[in-house]
Design a protein around this motif. Structure first.
Motif, PDB file in Angstrom:
ATOM      1  N   TRP A   8      -8.699  -0.948  -5.171  1.00 56.67           N
ATOM      2  CA  TRP A   8      -8.039   0.334  -5.397  1.00 56.67           C
ATOM      3  C   TRP A   8      -7.549   0.494  -6.833  1.00 56.67           C
ATOM      4  N   ARG A  27       0.122   2.459  -6.475  1.00 58.14           N
ATOM      5  CA  ARG A  27      -0.964   3.423  -6.641  1.00 58.14           C
ATOM      6  C   ARG A  27      -1.912   2.911  -7.731  1.00 58.14           C
ATOM      7  N   TYR A  67       0.818  -1.207   0.000  1.00 61.14           N
ATOM      8  CA  TYR A  67       0.000   0.000   0.000  1.00 61.14           C
ATOM      9  C   TYR A  67       0.856   1.264   0.000  1.00 61.14           C
TER      10      TYR A  67
END
Length: 425
Positions: A146, A113, A109
């Motif tokens: 994400w 990205r 993390y």
């Protein structure tokens, strides 16, 4: 074995002559292998002592801290010691890191990205990390949710790196992070030694790849003379209730590596702009220092116990990985039981040898983060500490059990004898 010792074990645990004979034959067969373990232990022991002395460790560093933890000398010095041992620019060593999976997750993390790609070059990662990545679905908070992409290259059938597959993946996907899992996890394969890790890193750098190379170092610390960060890895991470905690650290994890990457990872641990500057610990740091001091010796004991386990089950004609005379790069010994009842019996025996919870009967259960039910034996002082004698395995064919840890060789030996008894041997 002294007659008095044998008499004590027979009267206390009702062990058969066959079990004693089997263990004695196994010990005779492997005695020549212990010298090399002793040499590695000694080298790492002196390396740890030197790092502590260079950082001028004093009694004051063991004190408890509170609040924000600004200028926490015990915490900051411990991190510099880890950086020295692993020959890195910086380190994060914190009781707030709950597990090895947590440590590795912080790395991912911190470094990835949305739109980036993570590439695993040791195939499918350990079960708990699959949830983090989102391999089994887009779980809340996963990398997949994400928008971070994932690719993997399986190892070849002989357990070596598929360099052609790695080359294609790097060209096709331009990964931001390349992950290497040093230990086998629940896979039936050899673990990856440090020299081989160094060779594949050099291969990837020669291709012009500038991805961050992150090594899951769990179970491997102090089993060899070098660590992955000494052969080119940018980051290595692991758990303090495994090897580097020496069976004394009560919790925690570590991350070592390049300073810019450690800075980004520290922001994922706390908050952007804060990073490593905060984090107190009301329990004090004595056990983390003392555990690190003891770690090379304890790892040596665990390695000897793993070799004994491998040889015993070789003599019984079970499949084992690694073999008793293979080079060791982690503390895990895998045994193929083929039958669920045999795996359960093995774990029951290991549990009965524990100094803690020896009266507990292990049963398979739905352990968080695992696809299948897992049976686990862990009569440990620190909950879940796999540097202490423990065994576990997923309840799926071919029912492979994984033995690891042991603060003393004698404890591992007792665990194996009781496991043999539970298996009806």
């Amino acid at each position: 074995m002294l007659g008095n010792t044998k008499d004590l074990l027979k009267s206390t645990y009702k062990l058969s002559e066959r079990i004693f004979a089997l263990c004695q034959q196994a010990e005779d067969d492997i005695a020549c292998l212990f010298k090399n373990i002793g040499e590695i232990r000694a080298y790492n022991q002196y390396k740890v002592i030197d790092a502590m002395q260079r950082e001028r460790v004093g009694e004051r560093f063991f004190a408890a801290t509170s609040g924000y933890g600004y200028d926490d000398q015990g915490r900051d010095t411990l991190e510099r010691i880890y950086a020295r041992i692993f020959e890195t620019e910086d380190a994060i060593v914190r009781p707030q890191i709950a597990s090895g999976t947590h440590a590795i997750s912080l790395c991912l993390y911190g470094l990835l990205r949305p739109g980036d790609t993570m590439l695993s070059i040791t195939g499918r990662p350990y079960d708990t990390l699959q949830e983090v990545i989102g391999i089994n679905g887009m779980g809340p908070g996963s990398l997949k949710e994400w928008g971070i992409l994932y690719e993997e290259v399986e190892l070849l059938d002989d357990g070596s790196f598929d360099t052609e597959g790695i080359k294609r993946a790097i060209i096709d996907h331009t990964p931001k992070v390349i992950a290497i899992q040093r230990s086998r996890g629940y896979q039936w394969r050899k673990s990856i030694d440090v020299s081989t890790i160094g060779s594949v890193i050099q291969f990837m750098r020669d291709l012009g790849c500038n991805a961050a190379i992150v090594v899951d170092n769990c179970y491997g610390e102090f089993t060899e003379l070098l660590e992955p960060t000494q052969v080119g890895a940018d980051i290595a991470a692991g758990s303090l209730i495994k090897n580097p905690g020496g069976g004394i650290a009560p919790t925690g994890g570590y991350i070592v590596g390049k300073s810019d990457m450690i800075g980004r990872i520290a922001y994922s641990l706390t908050a952007p702009g804060i990073g490593k500057e905060v984090g107190s610990y009301a329990g004090g740091y004595r056990n983390f220092y003392q555990g690190l001091f003891m770690a090379p010796h304890v790892v040596g004991e665990a390695l000897k116990g793993a070799i004994l386990a491998g040889r015993i089950f070789e003599l019984l004609e079970y499949g084992v990985f690694p073999s008793s005379n293979d080079r060791r790069t982690d503390i895990i010994q895998s045994i193929r039981f083929e039958e669920a009842d045999k795996l359960k019996a093995f774990c029951r025996g290991i549990q009965k040898a524990g100094p803690v919870d020896s009266f507990v009967v292990p049963e398979p259960w739905d352990m968080p983060g695992y696809e299948h039910q897992v049976i686990m034996a862990a009569g440990t002082f620190v909950q879940g500490a796999s540097i202490e004698l423990s065994a576990d395995g997923p309840m799926r064919p071919p029912y492979i059990g994984h033995l690891q840890g042991g603060l003393t060789y004698d404890h591992v030996k007792l665990g194996l004898m009781l496991a043999l008894k539970e298996m009806g041997i």
